[in-house]
Design an enzyme around this catalytic site. Structure first.
Site, PDB file in Angstrom:
ATOM      1  N   SER A  89       0.788  -1.231   0.000  1.00  0.00           N
ATOM      2  CA  SER A  89       0.000   0.000   0.000  1.00  0.00           C
ATOM      3  C   SER A  89       0.820   1.280   0.000  1.00  0.00           C
ATOM      4  CB  SER A  89      -0.940   0.003   1.205  1.00  0.00           C
ATOM      5  OG  SER A  89      -1.969   0.944   1.044  1.00  0.00           O
ATOM      6  N   LYS A 104       0.510   3.927  -2.767  1.00  0.00           N
ATOM      7  CA  LYS A 104      -0.467   5.017  -2.752  1.00  0.00           C
ATOM      8  C   LYS A 104       0.212   6.386  -2.675  1.00  0.00           C
ATOM      9  CE  LYS A 104      -4.467   2.592  -0.711  1.00  0.00           C
ATOM     10  NZ  LYS A 104      -3.989   1.245  -0.426  1.00  0.00           N
ATOM     11  N   SER A 116      -5.852   4.577   4.020  1.00  0.00           N
ATOM     12  CA  SER A 116      -5.410   3.600   3.021  1.00  0.00           C
ATOM     13  C   SER A 116      -6.612   3.118   2.220  1.00  0.00           C
ATOM     14  CB  SER A 116      -4.698   2.411   3.671  1.00  0.00           C
ATOM     15  OG  SER A 116      -3.959   1.708   2.695  1.00  0.00           O
TER      16      SER A 116
END
Length: 490
Positions: free
Chosen positions: A139, A142, A326
């Site tokens: 993640s 991102k 997230s």
């Protein structure tokens, strides 16, 4: 709604003791919705997204309650522009290596480990271990997704959802612009505005169509149906969630656009407009032109007459929400907005190309980088620790103010978002409130990238990427200790 901006990590930042007291009440933050099933399990016991990574560890004794910082707490963040700190490194590279090398050797980080630490004021790399090696970022990708969107579109960009009418007024079309944050309240106001416009034109009975053609390619992510991500479509309400949650994993509808159109039809009916038949998908309309016309200063208007529209929050706010929570659905939407800005297909492939092209314009180290998706759920993503720290350094640069939400959206260690339940065990407690970082978790992948304020007021950017880890319960505390060590506090 996105987390409020707690402070700006810029030159001239003020002491944040009072700010930490304020954020303490928000410590029960959401979980990393794309990749934190392991952490969700940890959260449920009692403190979690993606496939289950490992069984929860044996129950330990309850941790003692951590009191909220007192309003009179002393400042913890000296001014970053202090003359004493200017013009000299935050620490000698040899000293930093002596601190980090033993921590990076923690067995919990697995056999594949890379690291980069950069002084954001000078751009100097203070420590590197395989910093240029492409790794699966999970993640933390991102950060790249958000930076590319902000760079391509600017922090004030808003995503529209538009209603248009056919020339004869007998058909109205609900056109998705790619806003996954559309909620029932805004959908209701859009229906009320549409009903008023129809009645003003003398129409009280219409056929309803809906258009998702702004996006191209498959709707399903390569991971398939999953609680961490709805089908990626240009029209949806509440990210396709079937429960009352606002973030994290949740049951998802298989047809977000159809469900949104059905709800819109019911709202129009309540507003006095008769809907003939059931809503039908109309992929033949120029959705891209509709979305452009609905955005101030955009391209030519579509042939159909606009009746009403609603807009998302500003991109700066969406960017912060993407990082703090997230948010996978929002990350995929922002990647497609970047593709549209580059006149590329709003698909997984087009978005990946657009993100790379936009970052190339920022003169970033992209060797080996691959953006297979915007959320980091795809294991084919590749970024280096050096790329992540370069992105964070650009965001701290006064010459790139449009990128500032990349910093302000990062979760705060021990207090907000996906870091709310971390940095609560010594020696990692030294980083509580001072480390702001994006987490990343897939089975066998654990990453952390963000910023930290040192004891002498320096802002450092860091990225630690670990692969083939055996358990997040070992890897995550090891990453926390690494970042906390950068503060120089004990």
């Amino acid at each position: 709604m996105p987390e409020p901006r707690l402070w700006q990590l810029t030159a001239g930042s003020a002491a944040l003791g009072l700010a930490l007291a304020a954020v303490a009440v928000t410590a029960a933050g959401p979980w990393d919705s794309g990749q934190r099933t392991a952490e969700r399990a940890r959260a449920a016991a009692p403190a979690g997204g993606g496939a289950h990574h490992a069984p929860p560890p044996p129950r330990a004794k309850a941790r003692p309650h951590r009191p909220a910082p007192a309003p009179s707490a002393p400042g913890v963040l000296p001014a970053l522009h202090a003359p004493a700190a200017a013009g000299r490194p935050a620490a000698r590279p040899a000293d930093l290596a002596a601190t980090l090398v033993p921590l990076l050797a923690d067995p919990g980080l697995g056999p594949l480990r890379t690291a980069s630490v950069v002084d954001t004021a000078t751009g100097t790399q203070l420590y590197g271990e395989g910093a240029g090696t492409p790794m699966t970022p999970a993640s933390t990708v991102k950060i790249a997704t958000v930076a590319a969107a902000l760079s391509a579109l600017g922090p004030d960009h808003r995503i529209p959802t538009t209603v248009t009418a056919s020339a004869d007024g007998r058909t109205v079309t609900l056109t998705g612009g790619g806003d996954p944050t559309l909620d029932p309240a805004r959908l209701g106001r859009l229906a009320a505005d549409t009903a008023r416009a129809l009645k003003a034109r003398g129409h009280t009975s219409v056929r309803l169509a809906y258009d998702t053609s702004l996006y191209e390619g498959p709707e399903l992510h390569p991971i398939g149906p999953n609680e961490n991500l709805a089908p990626v479509t240009a029209l949806m309400t509440r990210e396709g969630r079937l429960d009352t949650s606002g973030s994290g994993p949740a049951p998802r509808t298989a047809d977000p656009a159809g469900d949104t159109a059905t709800a819109f039809a019911a709202l129009l009916t309540d507003a006095g407009i008769k809907i003939t038949g059931t809503p039908t998908e109309d992929k033949g309309r120029p959705a891209k032109a509709t979305a452009e016309a609905a955005t101030p200063g955009a391209g030519p208007a579509p042939k159909a007459a606009p009746l009403a529209r609603t807009y998302s929050a500003a991109l700066a706010d969406l960017a912060e929400r993407t990082l703090t929570l997230s948010d996978n659905d929002l990350a995929e939407a922002l990647a497609r907005q970047t593709a549209l800005a580059h006149d590329l297909p709003a698909s997984f492939e087009g978005a990946g190309q657009a993100v790379r092209d936009e970052l190339a314009g920022l003169d970033l180290p992209l060797t080996g980088a691959r953006f297979a998706d915007g959320s980091g759920l795809d294991r084919r993503d590749r970024v280096s620790a050096a790329l992540l720290t370069a992105l964070l350094t650009r965001a701290a640069d006064p010459a790139h103010p449009t990128l500032r939400p990349v910093l302000t959206g990062l979760p705060i260690g021990g207090f907000t978002g996906t870091l709310a339940g971390r940095f609560d065990t010594a020696p990692a407690t030294a980083g509580a409130g001072l480390v702001r970082a994006k987490t990343g978790t897939l089975t066998g992948v654990n990453t952390l990238a963000g910023t930290v304020v040192t004891a002498d007021g320096r802002l450092l950017a860091f990225a630690f990427l670990a692969g083939r880890t055996l358990s997040p319960y070992e890897a995550q505390p090891a990453l926390d200790r690494l970042s906390a060590a950068l503060t120089g506090r004990r």
